[in-house]
Design a protein around this motif. Structure first.
Motif, PDB file in Angstrom:
ATOM      1  N   PRO A   1     -13.735 -22.858  45.534  1.00 14.56           N
ATOM      2  CA  PRO A   1     -12.474 -22.960  44.811  1.00 14.56           C
ATOM      3  C   PRO A   1     -11.575 -21.748  45.080  1.00 14.56           C
ATOM      4  CG  PRO A   1     -14.212 -22.232  43.328  1.00 14.56           C
ATOM      5  CD  PRO A   1     -14.854 -22.500  44.648  1.00 14.56           C
TER       6      PRO A   1
ATOM      7  N   ARG B   1     -10.803 -25.791  41.452  1.00  8.05           N
ATOM      8  CA  ARG B   1     -11.036 -26.506  42.694  1.00  8.05           C
ATOM      9  C   ARG B   1      -9.716 -27.059  43.210  1.00  8.05           C
ATOM     10  NH1 ARG B   1     -16.479 -29.964  41.158  1.00  8.05           N
ATOM     11  NH2 ARG B   1     -17.954 -28.264  41.407  1.00  8.05           N
ATOM     12  N   LYS B   2      -9.732 -27.539  44.436  1.00  9.15           N
ATOM     13  CA  LYS B   2      -8.489 -28.037  45.027  1.00  9.15           C
ATOM     14  C   LYS B   2      -7.926 -29.192  44.209  1.00  9.15           C
ATOM     15  CE  LYS B   2      -6.292 -29.529  49.262  1.00  9.15           C
ATOM     16  NZ  LYS B   2      -5.716 -30.746  48.688  1.00  9.15           N
ATOM     17  N   GLU B   3      -8.805 -30.065  43.714  1.00 10.80           N
ATOM     18  CA  GLU B   3      -8.341 -31.216  42.923  1.00 10.80           C
ATOM     19  C   GLU B   3      -7.526 -30.767  41.711  1.00 10.80           C
ATOM     20  OE1 GLU B   3     -11.232 -31.002  44.233  1.00 10.80           O
ATOM     21  OE2 GLU B   3     -11.326 -32.789  45.501  1.00 10.80           O
ATOM     22  N   GLN B   4      -7.992 -29.720  41.026  1.00 12.86           N
ATOM     23  CA  GLN B   4      -7.247 -29.245  39.858  1.00 12.86           C
ATOM     24  C   GLN B   4      -5.920 -28.646  40.303  1.00 12.86           C
ATOM     25  OE1 GLN B   4     -10.894 -28.890  39.515  1.00 12.86           O
ATOM     26  NE2 GLN B   4     -10.321 -30.790  38.529  1.00 12.86           N
TER      27      GLN B   4
ATOM     28  N   PHE C   1     -18.821 -18.834  41.551  1.00  9.26           N
ATOM     29  CA  PHE C   1     -17.584 -19.033  42.304  1.00  9.26           C
ATOM     30  C   PHE C   1     -17.900 -19.211  43.792  1.00  9.26           C
ATOM     31  CE2 PHE C   1     -14.006 -16.951  44.584  1.00  9.26           C
ATOM     32  CZ  PHE C   1     -12.980 -17.773  44.182  1.00  9.26           C
TER      33      PHE C   1
ATOM     34  N   ASP D   1     -19.693 -22.693  44.381  1.00 10.15           N
ATOM     35  CA  ASP D   1     -19.116 -23.943  43.887  1.00 10.15           C
ATOM     36  C   ASP D   1     -18.840 -24.964  44.977  1.00 10.15           C
ATOM     37  OD1 ASP D   1     -17.880 -25.637  41.842  1.00 10.15           O
ATOM     38  OD2 ASP D   1     -16.079 -25.298  43.023  1.00 10.15           O
ATOM     39  N   TRP D   2     -18.402 -24.482  46.127  1.00 12.47           N
ATOM     40  CA  TRP D   2     -18.077 -25.399  47.218  1.00 12.47           C
ATOM     41  C   TRP D   2     -19.261 -26.315  47.501  1.00 12.47           C
ATOM     42  CZ3 TRP D   2     -19.801 -26.515  52.163  1.00 12.47           C
ATOM     43  CH2 TRP D   2     -18.910 -27.198  52.992  1.00 12.47           C
TER      44      TRP D   2
ATOM     45  N   LYS E   1     -19.772 -28.796  44.637  1.00 13.45           N
ATOM     46  CA  LYS E   1     -18.758 -29.850  44.660  1.00 13.45           C
ATOM     47  C   LYS E   1     -19.136 -30.919  45.676  1.00 13.45           C
ATOM     48  CE  LYS E   1     -14.003 -30.708  45.855  1.00 13.45           C
ATOM     49  NZ  LYS E   1     -12.775 -30.144  46.380  1.00 13.45           N
TER      50      LYS E   1
ATOM     51  N   SER F   1     -13.470 -32.348  36.749  1.00 12.61           N
ATOM     52  CA  SER F   1     -12.567 -31.199  36.768  1.00 12.61           C
ATOM     53  C   SER F   1     -13.371 -29.922  36.564  1.00 12.61           C
ATOM     54  CB  SER F   1     -11.505 -31.337  35.691  1.00 12.61           C
ATOM     55  OG  SER F   1     -11.955 -30.821  34.477  1.00 12.61           O
ATOM     56  N   PHE F   2     -13.027 -28.905  37.319  1.00 15.97           N
ATOM     57  CA  PHE F   2     -13.796 -27.670  37.297  1.00 15.97           C
ATOM     58  C   PHE F   2     -12.867 -26.497  37.044  1.00 15.97           C
ATOM     59  CE2 PHE F   2     -14.845 -23.926  39.812  1.00 15.97           C
ATOM     60  CZ  PHE F   2     -16.052 -23.565  39.277  1.00 15.97           C
ATOM     61  N   THR F   3     -13.144 -25.756  36.022  1.00 14.66           N
ATOM     62  CA  THR F   3     -12.428 -24.512  35.777  1.00 14.66           C
ATOM     63  C   THR F   3     -13.468 -23.461  35.435  1.00 14.66           C
ATOM     64  OG1 THR F   3     -12.179 -25.066  33.451  1.00 14.66           O
ATOM     65  CG2 THR F   3     -10.344 -25.624  34.881  1.00 14.66           C
TER      66      THR F   3
END
Lengths: 277, 338, 465
Positions: free
Chosen positions: B307, B320-323, C165, C168-169, C172, C280-282
């Protein structure tokens, strides 16, 4: 700015306690001994603001401190004694908001709402104040008995921030105490403020969210209806806000009359527990 | 010996009888429940069909009903009879119409269906062309309370992932003003407001052509083989059969390709204009302080390219790119930043 | 909907419903915007930037720790350093503790013999219960006392969110949540804690994936097994000066295999039982903090080390007794342990292990810590004393008498990494998911994975050689 209403904190003299007990020195950490408490204090805040460190500094309990969001997953409790009153401190899960529906936010929200703490300490990270005020303002909608613990002041100074905590106190309408919990700096002042708010020696006048337009009109209308039905409810506006958002838990509480119990319980409080009320 | 055999047979018969006739859990009761459910599913699907036809202005007929539900015309006629007995629908000379209580029942199912689609698309991240079929199966088993609960949990969304409005719990349904892309004049700017969810193959075709809800487009070229649209950045092609399943509404300004947060390079900043998402995803972004008007700076990407960390109100937040794609911004020069 | 018992409540709900319909989704947006507007106004009023904010050391640190080239190598290196320090630091204390505890055993046995206690009492108490305890304490305490503080430093520094962080890739790509890396880090300490930590993932599908796969990170109870095998088998292949590095490297390799299996299983779950794309990821990357060493030592030693050790001891004492009984109750000329392990032996051999190891894993369901002690006690049978502080003797027992090979060690490491979670973790999975179905899957899916992987490795190697 935020609202026209001037706000101030009135300080009455602290209740007289047995002579000979020096103020901050009279703190006795009770660890996990939380029997027979006089006041219930909640500890809220964003994740990673040093909440657990504040908890440890107050109770002497060494709770584990983790530096990543969402660390406190279970609720920790501890106690301390100050000026002959016993306080039970409940560490709530760290959350960024009380609006979403995550388990942690629900636990924190329910405790502040239904646990009826005599004081809620809101721990904020002084280096990211704006971000932390989101949760602060939401808590102030629920309860007016709150103290802001402006933690990590040393980090803020190191990053070149100057924070005018007097002004912050005036804007928020609750006591604001700058601290460095790691070195216990500011803890005596924090305890004093907590004791003042819990014992009603300090009267707070918390800032309410200043919505505008259509949302504000709906909010005021519903809040008025709630206040009319349950006079004395301290957070009618917050309840209205939750109802407009469709919070099922609050809807059930309103439908079942849980709020009536809440108001009644407040009125029934024995005189001894709330010293100056 | 015979006594023992008799006892054994009696016990066996008793056990069989119990297994068959046990209330609610017996085989017979189960069969009846399944049967009743299947029955209700059929009736509810029939109501939906009649409702859809009413909206389109062409009334449903026994034949269209039979075709839609995959039953024989004789069975469809039986169902119509039952719906009439139940006061849900009535036949007119030109076709079937819903009674007020029939319309209410139809809207209840549609509401469950569209909320489920929202849930499946947003929370379970199911591919868009699959949510319809899954919601079709699950819409019949939800109670009204569960549907309300779902709606609140999703934050009262207004439309399903295809752009259809979601009826409210009191049964109010906004009407959607839209024109099929194939009927839209060439060169006039438009916004995609609805993607037809059936058949799924068409939806898959639309999705793979890169057309999404809320996109601003302009038809460039209409041919027998293909229809070309311009989204402000690039041309996209799709077959006219697919295009007839895309519905658009007029746009008062020329097509502007939106700038997404994800397009920022490290060091660049932008001011948020709008969040293009609904439900819990939207809540999470808002709670992080990503409200319209907020200035966000791109800080650094992750070691694998994703991200990306952004600086929002003093805090460092990874998306992430989607967000990042869901957040529309206007670029802000570093100097004008607060 | 709850039925309104209070008429006023019912009325309020009605007007709320009416007002909400007029507002729609924009209400939420307006409120959040109003809150943040107020927050901004207050913060702007109260905070002043006294010095211009240049690039802080936070930003510099982030640039290195999350850099394209160095981000992931630093992560692996950090892990290796933690394990290396643990292995090197735990070596001597372990031997010393073992020496003392086994002297006590010897003395106690002599005393019991002197006062004429029956042999079965001496055996059960001292060769069974006590030996189990002594093993667990000497093998587990030193590594934990070193690993936990080191890990807590990384945690308090704020490194774990950076690790999430960086990772995460990958998560995902397999349809999982980046915060799963956080829950996995917690799993390094204790899988039950890791499962609870999964609450930070708010998408139900991804939380379940994280819960079900948490077991694939080896917890502290399993490190001693891995470290021991790493030292006895892997490090033995290297010159002595490199032995500790090789041992640390082999443990890191096992953890990396665990991460890979986690990704593969998450991917399979996302395609099958828990179908769906990543939600959704934050993730907030908190500012780095200077770790408070005093507090770290206190919390990691008291909160974690003693807690985990206590749990292990509680489990080890009865298990020691059970092993002694199994080894000493003789039926038809063979001990019970012999019967059971004989029965399990073909299965064990097919996956590169043996019956005794499988028996140990059955006894160790309550706590993984006691696997190696159980294996050794079963091998050595009744009263035979073995000096466990001597690695050479250990090697002699395992390789010489029991015929272990490098393949056995590798398969055991893999089995230890992948097999079913301990009973505490299983119970935690049940409490967190509230579902018997997912708990069963959470317990059996890793076991099946362990059998499949070990079978493949064992048969593959045998085919090749």
């Amino acid at each position: 700015m935020t609202t026209k209403r001037p706000r101030s904190i009135r300080r009455r003299p602290l209740p007289v306690v047995e002579p000979g007990v020096p103020a901050p020195a009279s703190l006795r950490r009770l660890g996990i001994d939380t029997t027979d408490w006089d006041y219930l204090v909640a500890l809220a805040g964003n994740p990673n603001t040093g909440k657990s460190t504040v908890f440890n500094a107050l109770t002497g309990l060494k709770q584990h401190v983790g530096n990543w969001p969402g660390k406190t997953v279970a609720r920790a409790e501890g106690g301390f004694e100050y000026q002959a009153s016993k306080y039970k401190l409940v560490d709530l899960p760290g959350t960024y908001s009380l609006l979403s529906a995550s388990t942690d936010e629900e636990i924190a929200r329910d405790f502040i709402l239904f646990g009826r703490p005599d004081c809620t300490i809101i721990v904020v990270d002084a280096t990211v104040l704006e971000r932390n005020l989101n949760l602060t303002l939401q808590i102030l909608e629920i309860t007016d008995r709150a103290v802001l613990c402006l933690n990590l002041m040393d980090e803020a100074r190191r990053r070149g921030f100057k924070i005018n905590h007097k002004r912050l106190q005036r804007d928020l309408g609750i006591p604001v105490v700058p601290t460095v919990a790691r070195t216990a700096h500011g803890m005596p002042e924090l305890i004093e403020a907590v004791a003042g708010v819990a014992g009603s020696a300090i009267e707070t006048q918390p800032l309410r969210i200043s919505a505008s337009g259509q949302a504000a009109r709906a909010l005021e209308e519903l809040a008025a209806a709630i206040e009319a039905a349950y006079p004395g409810l301290p957070n009618a506006r917050w309840v209205a806000m939750r109802l407009l958002e469709g919070d099922k838990r609050v809807e059930r509480a309103v439908a079942s009359g849980e709020f009536i119990e809440f108001v009644e319980a407040r009125e029934r409080q024995p005189a001894g527990t709330r010293a100056a009320e | 010996m015979t006594a023992a055999l008799g006892l054994f047979l009696t016990t066996l018969a008793a056990a069989l009888a119990l297994a068959l006739f046990w209330p609610r859990r017996g085989l017979l009761a189960r069969w009846r429940q399944t049967h009743q459910l299947a029955d209700r599913v059929l009736i509810e699907d029939a109501l939906k069909h009649i409702h859809a036809r009413e909206l389109r202005g062409t009334l449903a007929t026994p034949e269209s009903l039979a075709g839609k539900l995959g039953v024989s015309v004789r069975q469809a006629l039986e169902m119509i009879e039952r719906m009439e007995e139940g006061g849900l629908a009535h036949s007119t000379g030109r076709g079937l119409r819903l009674t007020p209580s029939g319309r209410k029942a139809a809207l209840r199912v549609i509401r469950a269906h569209r909320l489920l689609e929202r849930y499946l698309a947003d929370e379970l991240r199911m591919p868009l062309e699959e949510v319809h079929a899954t919601a079709d199966r699950r819409e019949h088993v939800l109670t009204a309370e569960e549907v309300d609960e779902l709606e609140a949990q999703l934050g009262y969304p207004q439309q399903d992932p295809h752009g259809d409005p979601i009826p409210t719990s009191s049964g109010a349904l906004e009407s959607l003003e839209a024109t099929a892309l194939t009927d839209w004049p060439v060169g006039r700017p438009a916004r995609i407001v609805h993607l037809e969810d059936e058949p799924p193959e068409a939806l898959a075709g639309i999705v793979s052509a890169g057309l999404v809800l809320d996109m601003q487009i302009e038809v460039r070229q209409v041919g027998k083989e293909r229809l070309v649209v311009w989204d402000g950045e690039q041309e996209r092609e799709l077959a006219p059969v697919f295009a007839s399943n895309v519905f658009v509404a007029g746009l008062s300004h020329p097509v502007q390709p939106p700038v997404r947060l994800s397009s920022l390079e490290p060091g660049e900043a932008g001011r948020i204009l709008a969040l293009r998402c609904e439900g819990l995803g939207r809540r999470r972004l808002l709670d992080l302080g990503l409200t319209p008007g907020t200035v966000v700076e791109c800080a650094f990407p992750g070691p694998l390219g994703e991200p990306t960390a952004y600086r929002v109100r003093g805090a460092l937040i990874a998306l992430r790119k989607e967000q990042g794609d869901e957040i529309e911004i206007e670029p802000v020069s570093a100097a004008r930043r607060e | 909907m709850a039925t309104a018992t209070s008429p006023a409540g019912g009325q309020i709900l009605e007007s709320a419903e009416r007002l909400r319909r007029g507002l729609g989704i924009s209400f939420r947006d307006q409120i959040v915007e109003a809150i943040y507007e107020d927050a901004r106004a207050i913060a702007t009023g109260a905070v002043r930037q006294a010095r211009p904010a240049g690039p802080t050391w936070d930003a510099k640190l982030d640039r290195i720790l999350t850099s394209r080239i160095w981000g992931i190598p630093i992560m692996l290196l950090g892990l290796a350093v933690v394990f290396w320090l643990t292995i090197v630091g735990a070596n001597y204390p372990s031997q010393a503790i073992a020496l003392v505890l086994f002297r006590i055993e010897g003395a106690a046995v002599a005393l019991f013999d002197a006062i004429g206690a029956p042999w079965w009492l001496t055996g059960f108490l001292w060769h069974g219960v006590y030996r189990g305890l002594a093993w667990v304490i000497s093998v587990m305490l030193p590594p934990m006392a070193i690993f936990f503080p080191l890990f807590t430093i990384l945690e308090n520094l704020g490194y774990l969110p950076r690790a999430a962080f960086n990772m995460d890739w990958l998560f995902k790509r397999v349809g999982a949540h980046g915060k799963q890396a956080l829950t996995m880090s917690m799993g390094l300490g204790c899988n039950a804690a890791g499962v609870i930590a999964c609450r930070v993932i708010d998408s139900p599908r991804e939380r379940l994936i994280a819960v079900l796969t948490n077991n694939f990170v080896p917890c502290n109870g399993r490190f001693p097994t891995l470290i021991l095998l790493g030292i006895v088998f892997i490090a033995a292949a290297f010159p002595p000066s490199l032995a500790t590095f090789a041992a640390a490297g082999s443990v890191v390799a096992v953890v990396v295999v665990g991460v890979l299996i986690t990704l593969v299983v998450s991917w399979i779950l996302s395609r099958t039982a828990l179908k769906g794309e990543a939600s959704s990821f934050t993730l907030e990357l908190p500012p780095y903090r200077r770790p408070n060493i005093g507090q770290i030592l206190y919390t990691s030693l008291i909160d974690r080390t003693l807690f985990v050790l206590y749990r292990a001891v509680i489990m080890a004492a009865p298990a020691g007794g059970v092993i002694w009984l199994l080894s000493n109750v003789v039926v038809g000329g063979e001990s019970l342990a012999g019967w059971v392990s004989g029965f399990l032996d073909p299965l064990g051999r097919s996956i590169g292990l043996d019956g005794v190891i499988l028996l140990a894993y059955i006894i160790a369901i309550p706590a993984n810590e006691i696997v190696v002690p159980t294996i050794l006690m079963t091998y050595t049978g009744a009263g035979m004393m073995i000096e466990i502080d001597s690695l050479a003797e250990l090697r002699a027992l395992l390789v010489g008498e029991q015929g272990w090979t490098l393949l056995t060690a590798v398969c055991l490491m893999l089995f230890s990494l992948l097999h079913n979670p301990c009973s505490t973790t299983i119970w935690t999975i049940y409490k967190e998911t509230g579902s018997a179905k997912w708990t069963t899957i959470g317990a059996l899916m890793p076991l099946a994975t362990a059998f499949i992987v070990c079978f493949a490795v064992a048969q593959g190697v045998r085919l090749l050689l």
